[in-house]
Design an enzyme around this catalytic site. Structure first.
Site, short mmCIF file in Angstrom:
data_model
loop_
_atom_site.label_atom_id
_atom_site.label_comp_id
_atom_site.label_asym_id
_atom_site.label_seq_id
_atom_site.Cartn_x
_atom_site.Cartn_y
_atom_site.Cartn_z
N VAL A 1 0.82 -1.23 0.00
CA VAL A 1 0.00 0.00 0.00
C VAL A 1 0.85 1.28 0.00
O VAL A 1 0.33 2.37 0.24
CB VAL A 1 -1.00 0.02 1.19
CG1 VAL A 1 -1.87 -1.21 1.16
CG2 VAL A 1 -0.28 0.12 2.55
N GLU B 1 -22.64 -22.08 19.10
CA GLU B 1 -22.66 -21.30 20.33
C GLU B 1 -23.56 -21.97 21.37
O GLU B 1 -24.38 -22.84 21.05
CB GLU B 1 -23.22 -19.90 20.06
CG GLU B 1 -22.65 -19.30 18.80
CD GLU B 1 -22.12 -17.91 19.01
OE1 GLU B 1 -22.10 -17.43 20.16
OE2 GLU B 1 -21.70 -17.30 18.01
N LYS C 1 -27.04 -12.92 5.76
CA LYS C 1 -26.03 -12.97 4.70
C LYS C 1 -26.69 -13.01 3.32
O LYS C 1 -26.20 -12.37 2.37
CB LYS C 1 -25.15 -14.20 4.90
CG LYS C 1 -24.26 -14.07 6.16
CD LYS C 1 -23.62 -15.40 6.52
CE LYS C 1 -22.70 -15.27 7.72
NZ LYS C 1 -22.30 -16.60 8.25
#
Lengths: 431, 431
Positions: A36, A192, A207
């Protein structure tokens, strides 16, 4: 040409992914000037608890004061990895307004407030990147927005939740029940303690809303997505799917049918030769159909510390490159259409129906009659031997309008010969 | 913010892909202002023969004069689809020098003169994009350069030639010989009349040189690639591969082992559960391993009019977006390292060896002895019953340095009990 010798970023959140991002940027430190044209450093990390030890993150960069980050003019990139709606939404809006670029992995926020965030990024000419929000490390957002920009994309299908894919893989390969597979997934850290968002399809729904918005250039929010999870899927359904040559997956399906959009997440039986049927364990995959590219598929790790960090750091590098050329905000919101959603009842699918019925003659005729009267034609049937007076009848339909099937299901509910319609599961069919 | 209301491009070449690009840009005409904030038009198409009718391309845009395109200041993007080294190389260099951006699909040129072209693009601050050069419509160059930029990529494996994948799929699924499968591929248009570049692995070698350069940030040219084609593969090799649980593919493998690069294209036996083993017919796929993303795979159509046009038009749109923000040349050559190539003899692989031997005792001991003396250990053996006094012995080795195997092969050549080492084929093993 480079504007900056040094680019400073702040991290909001130091959980699993946040820690991964910090460590990955440190690991690539020496290469950043080549990538960069500047040093790239995370100078502040926002946490709730300053006293908690964070492995790999030095204490001196920790802060519990958002204002300190917001007011620091040297911080030009904010990496939001807190998750949840607030305060993430406010912080991102404030960061953009203060002239900072934003990278986020926050699917919940994007699926509900994506438009507000994209509009703010556009107003302030800043980057808002979110490759990690869908499919973890898999490059999919940038390929859709850039590489496939010449296509009219009509279908996006995805296995976009690793927890449910792990559970279904176990149920398929080892004949486990849902509860047993869930327990194992929890023990191994793939699920979870409260698995609701995963197993009920909410995570996948968010999503798919994001993917559909990008693919069809028209805003789709979480509320637009028809969602059904996998918690009532039985080992029996999966076994029968196999007998018909299908594999059961929790599949996100987004389609643009005659400029109406339908987006769903539900268990779907996929032909075992289809590339998506072979994506197992916690892997994710996204399958795209465009009028030029035809079929393309992207697969990889949909979650985890470093795979997700890979996507986040890719976005940070993209933003840094834009900063050097003063072209942030170059590719913003691509929802330049405003297409209506297709009502769920109008969507057309094939269905797998599993009936528990009385063990007597005339049942198949009765079931077939109701389906036929409602315009639902049958593609395949298996009748299973009765156990304790209850027989099982499994039917796969041709492609039907969902509303016709729903009408038939109401009638089945009133028929005494039918003990229960135990399963109603979609079967993959081409658009 | 937009600099241009209209962006004009020229197409060099009006063959299959050129025609597809012209038609695809026409098809997306009405959406271009939304995608790139400008009209986007192909105003000139360079052809050799002005009198040949080009379906879908109006006569008035055709020209046979490169100078006419080069001297037209309104043309800011040159799309090179002629193929071959010259005059493509000269035209691209002249276009960049004249301040035009370039999109190309020319793998032959990039694999040999990539550095010269990238240097010119950098010198004149112009874009040089080439997504279509590898994997047809599959997004892979931009994902590697941008999305996965945070990774240290150590392995790229690809099925990057559709012709050979089609031939090997037919040989595997239908037991065809190479010649028979090639003939069918030619009849169906999957193979050219002169199939050398495809079946001898040259086309795949060029693509792997390009992929390796990008993945490892170090220039790899066509000459650096170790290449072996599929023309001496027999139906028997494929059958035995299946018996060991492998599928035979023409596989490009690029690895960065301790900062030495090895790039090869050769027939490789891949375990049948590996995602690459399931990529059949003319489909292509590229498998990437990075230290953060772990494994990721991209698959789709590796050739064809519209899949390739999809990649080209994606690049044209990217360039147009850069033009609007005056940031062309933003992401140029990413070869900021200069890593040496690993000598072929030092590369480590597993091997499948098929011996034709005399039908008498002591053969296995003899073969095993030679291998052992040269440090080649055996993983699996199958001895096949003799036919007409000739028996077949098939050995799969552990991972060995190629030079040790080469030493053993020299000795086998001198042993009277061995009629022929009929096949020496690599077997996939993890890095």
């Amino acid at each position: 040409m480079s504007k900056y010798n040094e680019i400073k970023a702040a991290l909001l959140g130091a959980g699993t992914v946040g820690g991964g991002v910090y460590k990955l940027i440190e690991k690539r430190k020496s290469e950043m000037p080549s990538k960069v044209q500047a040093e790239l450093t995370i100078t502040k990390v926002l946490v709730k608890n300053l006293n908690k030890k964070r492995e790999g993150i030095p204490d001196e960069v920790l802060t519990d004061d958002w204002q300190e980050i917001l007011d620091d003019p040297k911080i030009s990139i904010v990496i939001e990895l807190m998750g949840g709606i607030e305060p993430a939404r406010t912080y991102i809006l404030e960061a953009l307004k203060a002239g900072k670029n934003v990278v986020t992995a926050n699917k919940d926020l994007l699926a509900e407030h994506g438009k507000e965030l994209m509009d703010a990024a556009e107003e302030y000419h800043k980057d808002l990147y979110f490759e990690a929000a869908v499919g973890g490390g898999i490059p999919i957002i940038r390929p859709l927005k850039e590489c496939l920009a010449g296509n009219n994309i009509t279908e996006v299908m995805g296995i976009v939740n690793g927890t449910t894919n792990y559970i279904l893989t176990k149920m398929t390969q080892e004949g486990m029940d849902f509860g047993e597979a869930l327990k194992q997934a929890q023990e191994l850290g793939f699920a979870e303690a409260d698995p609701t968002a995963d197993v009920e399809g909410l995570d996948a729904g968010r999503k798919m809303a994001i993917l559909a918005s990008i693919a069809f250039h028209s805003r789709v929010t979480f509320d637009d997505v028809e969602i059904k999870g996998i918690s009532d899927i039985t080992a029996r359904d999966i076994k029968y799917a196999g007998e018909f040559g299908y594999v059961l997956k929790l599949l996100g399906v987004a389609r643009n049918v005659n400029d109406k959009i339908e987006v769903s997440v539900s268990p779907v039986m996929i032909p075992e030769q289809h590339p998506l049927a072979k994506v197992n364990d916690s892997f994710n995959a996204v399958f795209v159909h465009g009028d030029a590219v035809d079929d393309a598929m992207f697969q990889g790790r949909g979650a985890g510390e470093f795979p997700t960090a890979s996507a986040v750091v890719g976005d940070v590098i993209a933003t840094a490159r834009n900063m050097q050329y003063d072209c942030c905000g170059r590719i913003g919101c691509s929802c330049y259409k405003n297409l209506p959603m297709q009502p769920v009842g109008d969507s057309r699918h094939r269905y797998f129906l599993r009936f528990l019925v009385e063990d007597r003659t005339g049942i198949l005729a009765g079931v077939a009659g109701v389906l036929g009267n409602n315009g639902v034609s049958i593609s395949q049937v298996i009748q299973k031997p009765a156990v304790d007076g209850v027989a099982e009848l499994v039917v796969i339909t041709d492609k039907v309008e969902t509303r016709h099937l729903q009408d038939a299901l109401v009638i089945f509910g009133e028929m005494s010969m039918i003990r229960e319609v135990a399963s109603v599961i979609r079967v993959y069919s081409q658009k």
